[in-house]
Design an enzyme around this catalytic site. Structure first.
Site, PDB file in Angstrom:
ATOM      1  N   ASP A 103       7.173  -6.322   9.515  1.00 39.78           N
ATOM      2  CA  ASP A 103       8.485  -6.041   9.990  1.00 39.78           C
ATOM      3  C   ASP A 103       8.322  -7.019  11.438  1.00 39.78           C
ATOM      4  O   ASP A 103       9.507  -7.683  11.679  1.00 39.78           O
ATOM      5  CB  ASP A 103       7.978  -4.538  11.036  1.00 39.78           C
ATOM      6  N   ARG A 159       0.705  -1.215  -0.098  1.00 42.10           N
ATOM      7  CA  ARG A 159      -0.037  -0.021  -0.105  1.00 42.10           C
ATOM      8  C   ARG A 159       0.935   1.257  -0.137  1.00 42.10           C
ATOM      9  O   ARG A 159       1.953   1.252   0.708  1.00 42.10           O
ATOM     10  CB  ARG A 159      -1.134   0.057   1.112  1.00 42.10           C
ATOM     11  N   THR A 218      -1.422   7.652  -0.042  1.00 49.04           N
ATOM     12  CA  THR A 218      -2.695   7.479  -0.388  1.00 49.04           C
ATOM     13  C   THR A 218      -3.491   6.253  -0.034  1.00 49.04           C
ATOM     14  O   THR A 218      -4.869   6.241  -0.023  1.00 49.04           O
ATOM     15  CB  THR A 218      -2.810   7.295  -2.040  1.00 49.04           C
ATOM     16  N   ASP A 242       3.012  -3.692  12.624  1.00 44.57           N
ATOM     17  CA  ASP A 242       3.150  -4.128  11.160  1.00 44.57           C
ATOM     18  C   ASP A 242       3.845  -5.494  10.949  1.00 44.57           C
ATOM     19  O   ASP A 242       4.726  -6.053  11.411  1.00 44.57           O
ATOM     20  CB  ASP A 242       4.465  -3.172  10.725  1.00 44.57           C
TER      21      ASP A 242
HETATM   22  N1  URA Z   1      -0.639  -3.841   7.892  1.00 48.87           N
HETATM   23  C1  URA Z   1      -0.040  -4.085   9.054  1.00 48.87           C
HETATM   24  O1  URA Z   1       1.123  -4.909   9.061  1.00 48.87           O
HETATM   25  N2  URA Z   1      -0.507  -3.725  10.198  1.00 48.87           N
HETATM   26  C2  URA Z   1      -1.598  -3.239  10.276  1.00 48.87           C
HETATM   27  O2  URA Z   1      -2.079  -2.768  11.298  1.00 48.87           O
HETATM   28  C3  URA Z   1      -2.342  -2.635   9.217  1.00 48.87           C
HETATM   29  C4  URA Z   1      -1.770  -3.107   8.097  1.00 48.87           C
END
Ligand code: URA
Length: 211
Positions: free
Chosen positions: A204, A103, A107, A201
């Protein structure tokens, strides 16, 4: 579109450890795999099968085999890759295709940067792996892409979903043969479109901050 939030103490326990910010990457990867196997058990409930005649050491009998073409599993790179092993453990004969989507953090739109899938998916049952259903943008584009190629039905396996993202999918994929299987529908998205309470994330946490 159907949504299934899997209600099971093993799922809830593993998810709690994933949410904990002190859980290190190796444990996070292992638990993601285990959690996906549990979710996959529910997600494959409607996988197409046919009767098959076999011989046991004792007698002939009729068992169950997957109908051809075999199911296709599609992890969305990069975080979906952390879910692949958990899925293929349960469905080892499935074929695997790849979709690279990210993403745009400004945006929040989904962009496709890689694709390795059969050109024709006519009649295929497809299982999409994407841990975080946040705004719904990535899954919406992935599912539409798979239906354009001819997929018969699409089941998305996610660790967490936000109500906002589910609403987007419900509006945009209404009337399609899509099922979302998720370990938890969380509270909301924050201002950066992270799921709350969430787990941070997912890419990550699985693989570290690779830039
Ligand atoms: N992507 C992620 O890795 N964590 C989120 O909370 C939202 C999108």
């Amino acid at each position: 579109m159907r949504v299934l939030e899997v209600d099971h103490p093993l799922v809830a326990h593993k998810l709690t450890v994933l949410r904990d910010k002190t859980t290190p990457s190796p444990v996070f990867r292992q638990l993601t795999e285990e959690l996906v196997t549990l979710l996959a058990y529910e997600a494959t409930r409607d996988v197409r099968t046919e009767p098959v005649e076999i011989e046991t050491p004792v007698t002939r009998t009729v068992g169950t085999a997957f109908t051809k073409p075999t199911p296709l599993v599609v992890p969305i790179l990069r975080a979906g890759l952390g879910m692949l092993e958990g899925m293929t453990k349960l469905v080892p004969t499935a074929e695997v295709g790849f979709l690279g989507m990210a993403r745009n953090e400004e945006t929040l739109e989904a962009i496709t940067y890689a694709e390795r899938l059969p050109a024709d998916l006519t009649g295929r049952q497809v299982f999409v792996l994407d841990p975080m259903l946040a705004t719904g943008g990535t899954l919406r584009e992935a599912v539409k892409f798979l239906f354009r190629r001819g997929a018969a039905d699409v089941t998305c396996i996610c660790l967490l979903a936000a109500p906002e993202g589910l609403k987007v999918l419900e509006e945009e994929l209404a009337g399609t043969n899509v099922t979302i299987v998720v370990a938890s529908i969380d509270e909301k998205l924050d201002e950066k479109a992270y799921i709350v309470p969430g787990l941070g994330d997912a890419g990550d946490r699985l693989y570290g901050v690779a830039g």
